[in-house]
Write a protein that holds these residues in place. Structure first.
Motif, PDB file in Angstrom:
ATOM      1  N   UNK A  54       5.334   9.633  24.031  1.00 16.93           N
ATOM      2  CA  UNK A  54       6.309   8.944  23.182  1.00 16.93           C
ATOM      3  C   UNK A  54       5.584   8.361  21.973  1.00 16.93           C
ATOM      4  N   UNK A  55       5.706   9.030  20.833  1.00 23.14           N
ATOM      5  CA  UNK A  55       5.099   8.538  19.595  1.00 23.14           C
ATOM      6  C   UNK A  55       6.105   7.674  18.846  1.00 23.14           C
ATOM      7  N   UNK A  56       5.641   6.563  18.330  1.00 20.30           N
ATOM      8  CA  UNK A  56       6.505   5.651  17.594  1.00 20.30           C
ATOM      9  C   UNK A  56       6.033   5.514  16.155  1.00 20.30           C
ATOM     10  N   UNK A  57       6.927   5.826  15.220  1.00 24.28           N
ATOM     11  CA  UNK A  57       6.627   5.678  13.800  1.00 24.28           C
ATOM     12  C   UNK A  57       7.022   4.278  13.339  1.00 24.28           C
ATOM     13  N   UNK A  58       6.217   3.702  12.469  1.00 21.70           N
ATOM     14  CA  UNK A  58       6.492   2.362  11.942  1.00 21.70           C
ATOM     15  C   UNK A  58       6.106   2.309  10.472  1.00 21.70           C
ATOM     16  N   UNK A  59       6.733   1.378   9.754  1.00 20.86           N
ATOM     17  CA  UNK A  59       6.382   1.105   8.362  1.00 20.86           C
ATOM     18  C   UNK A  59       5.884  -0.332   8.272  1.00 20.86           C
ATOM     19  N   UNK A  60       4.654  -0.503   7.778  1.00 18.77           N
ATOM     20  CA  UNK A  60       4.071  -1.831   7.599  1.00 18.77           C
ATOM     21  C   UNK A  60       4.130  -2.160   6.110  1.00 18.77           C
ATOM     22  N   UNK A  61       4.902  -3.180   5.755  1.00 17.82           N
ATOM     23  CA  UNK A  61       5.082  -3.539   4.349  1.00 17.82           C
ATOM     24  C   UNK A  61       4.078  -4.614   3.955  1.00 17.82           C
ATOM     25  N   UNK A  62       3.342  -4.356   2.892  1.00 19.24           N
ATOM     26  CA  UNK A  62       2.250  -5.242   2.495  1.00 19.24           C
ATOM     27  C   UNK A  62       2.535  -5.925   1.162  1.00 19.24           C
ATOM     28  N   UNK A 110      14.818  -0.553  -4.900  1.00 19.00           N
ATOM     29  CA  UNK A 110      15.223  -1.914  -4.545  1.00 19.00           C
ATOM     30  C   UNK A 110      14.163  -2.678  -3.740  1.00 19.00           C
ATOM     31  N   UNK A 111      13.031  -2.047  -3.452  1.00 18.88           N
ATOM     32  CA  UNK A 111      11.982  -2.765  -2.708  1.00 18.88           C
ATOM     33  C   UNK A 111      11.553  -3.980  -3.530  1.00 18.88           C
ATOM     34  N   UNK A 112      11.612  -5.192  -2.951  1.00 21.53           N
ATOM     35  CA  UNK A 112      11.249  -6.390  -3.720  1.00 21.53           C
ATOM     36  C   UNK A 112       9.870  -6.262  -4.351  1.00 21.53           C
ATOM     37  N   UNK A 113       9.744  -6.843  -5.547  1.00 22.46           N
ATOM     38  CA  UNK A 113       8.540  -6.649  -6.365  1.00 22.46           C
ATOM     39  C   UNK A 113       7.271  -7.137  -5.678  1.00 22.46           C
ATOM     40  N   UNK A 114       7.395  -8.094  -4.740  1.00 26.36           N
ATOM     41  CA  UNK A 114       6.181  -8.634  -4.112  1.00 26.36           C
ATOM     42  C   UNK A 114       5.519  -7.646  -3.145  1.00 26.36           C
ATOM     43  N   UNK A 115       6.233  -6.590  -2.779  1.00 26.54           N
ATOM     44  CA  UNK A 115       5.635  -5.579  -1.890  1.00 26.54           C
ATOM     45  C   UNK A 115       5.021  -4.467  -2.734  1.00 26.54           C
ATOM     46  N   UNK A 116       3.737  -4.218  -2.532  1.00 25.56           N
ATOM     47  CA  UNK A 116       3.067  -3.190  -3.335  1.00 25.56           C
ATOM     48  C   UNK A 116       2.694  -1.964  -2.520  1.00 25.56           C
ATOM     49  N   UNK A 117       2.855  -2.034  -1.198  1.00 27.92           N
ATOM     50  CA  UNK A 117       2.351  -0.945  -0.362  1.00 27.92           C
ATOM     51  C   UNK A 117       3.148  -0.868   0.933  1.00 27.92           C
ATOM     52  N   UNK A 118       3.496   0.336   1.324  1.00 27.24           N
ATOM     53  CA  UNK A 118       4.189   0.554   2.597  1.00 27.24           C
ATOM     54  C   UNK A 118       3.376   1.586   3.372  1.00 27.24           C
ATOM     55  N   UNK A 119       2.745   1.133   4.446  1.00 29.09           N
ATOM     56  CA  UNK A 119       1.871   2.003   5.233  1.00 29.09           C
ATOM     57  C   UNK A 119       2.681   2.624   6.378  1.00 29.09           C
ATOM     58  N   UNK A 120       2.608   3.933   6.506  1.00 33.35           N
ATOM     59  CA  UNK A 120       3.334   4.641   7.563  1.00 33.35           C
ATOM     60  C   UNK A 120       2.354   4.970   8.680  1.00 33.35           C
ATOM     61  N   UNK A 121       2.610   4.428   9.853  1.00 31.73           N
ATOM     62  CA  UNK A 121       1.718   4.627  10.993  1.00 31.73           C
ATOM     63  C   UNK A 121       2.505   5.183  12.181  1.00 31.73           C
ATOM     64  N   UNK A 122       1.772   5.801  13.086  1.00 29.61           N
ATOM     65  CA  UNK A 122       2.370   6.291  14.340  1.00 29.61           C
ATOM     66  C   UNK A 122       1.429   5.924  15.476  1.00 29.61           C
ATOM     67  N   UNK A 123       1.986   5.332  16.514  1.00 31.06           N
ATOM     68  CA  UNK A 123       1.163   5.063  17.698  1.00 31.06           C
ATOM     69  C   UNK A 123       1.835   5.636  18.936  1.00 31.06           C
ATOM     70  N   UNK A 124       1.029   5.913  19.950  1.00 27.29           N
ATOM     71  CA  UNK A 124       1.564   6.429  21.213  1.00 27.29           C
ATOM     72  C   UNK A 124       1.941   5.244  22.090  1.00 27.29           C
TER      73      UNK A 124
END
Length: 202
Positions: A54-62, A110-124
């Motif tokens: 079961x792989x789970x994709x996530x977005x980490x907003x920085x 529409x991503x708020x200006x304070x967010x400069x990076x969205x990291x896409x990760x997947x974990x098991x």
């Protein structure tokens, strides 16, 4: 025409797709077929002990490259970011079937200006307990699709051997000089879960 990316390659999404506002991040993987048949007893007893990966994709907003608030993680336990601009389309428990296994939709305009990076990760999920790792997975990819017309803009196939790795940083969408770009990362890690992945960006 879709661009096939190599590890570490960057592509300018805004420049190559005029008027781009919303992207679909599609992630896919297949469970590798076990090598060697193992005979009658393996088929008899193996099925009972085998657990689907079961792989789970996530977005980490920085913000300024840092993860500062737990609400900035979009994953199966928090499908919609508080800004409404990043939405996880739901959890796939097995990776079976053609095409994308999980999708994250990002409204770049529409991503708020304070967010400069969205990291896409997947974990098991429960990788350590289940003794599973990315060496048991094949055909993993990340692709970016223009939501206006479902046109694939770029795709990165992860072709390395990630044996022993329990999580993966697939890529990142980042803002640079007012434009959105994508970086194909493909780094495997031994983080046991999403919490540890987030701590990398603290």
């Amino acid at each position: 025409m879709s661009v096939s990316l190599q590890k570490g390659q960057k592509v300018n999404l805004s420049k190559d797709n005029a008027g781009l506002s919303k992207v679909i991040v599609g992630l896919g993987w297949d469970e590798a077929k076990p090598s060697g048949g193992g005979g009658f007893f393996a088929s008899l007893f193996g099925a009972a002990t085998h657990q689907a990966i079961d792989c789970d994709a996530s977005a980490i907003m920085l913000k300024n490259g840092r993860f500062t608030d737990n609400t900035d993680l979009v994953y199966f336990g928090n499908l919609k970011h508080k800004s409404g601009t990043v939405n996880h389309m739901g959890d796939n428990l097995t990776g079976e079937g053609e095409g994308d296994d999980e999708q994250i939709v990002i409204d770049l305009a529409r991503v708020p200006a304070e967010y400069d990076r969205i990291v896409i990760v997947v974990n098991i999920y429960q990788a350590v307990q289940r003794k599973q790792h990315f060496g048991m997975i094949e055909n993993a990819f990340i692709r970016l699709v223009d939501a206006r017309n479902n046109k694939e803009m770029c795709k990165y196939n992860l072709t390395e051997n990630y044996s022993g790795m329990t999580a993966m940083i697939f890529g990142e969408i980042y803002r640079h000089n007012g434009e959105w770009k994508f970086n194909a990362i493909g780094n495997g890690t031994k983080d046991p879960g999403i919490g540890e992945l987030c701590r990398r960006y603290k």
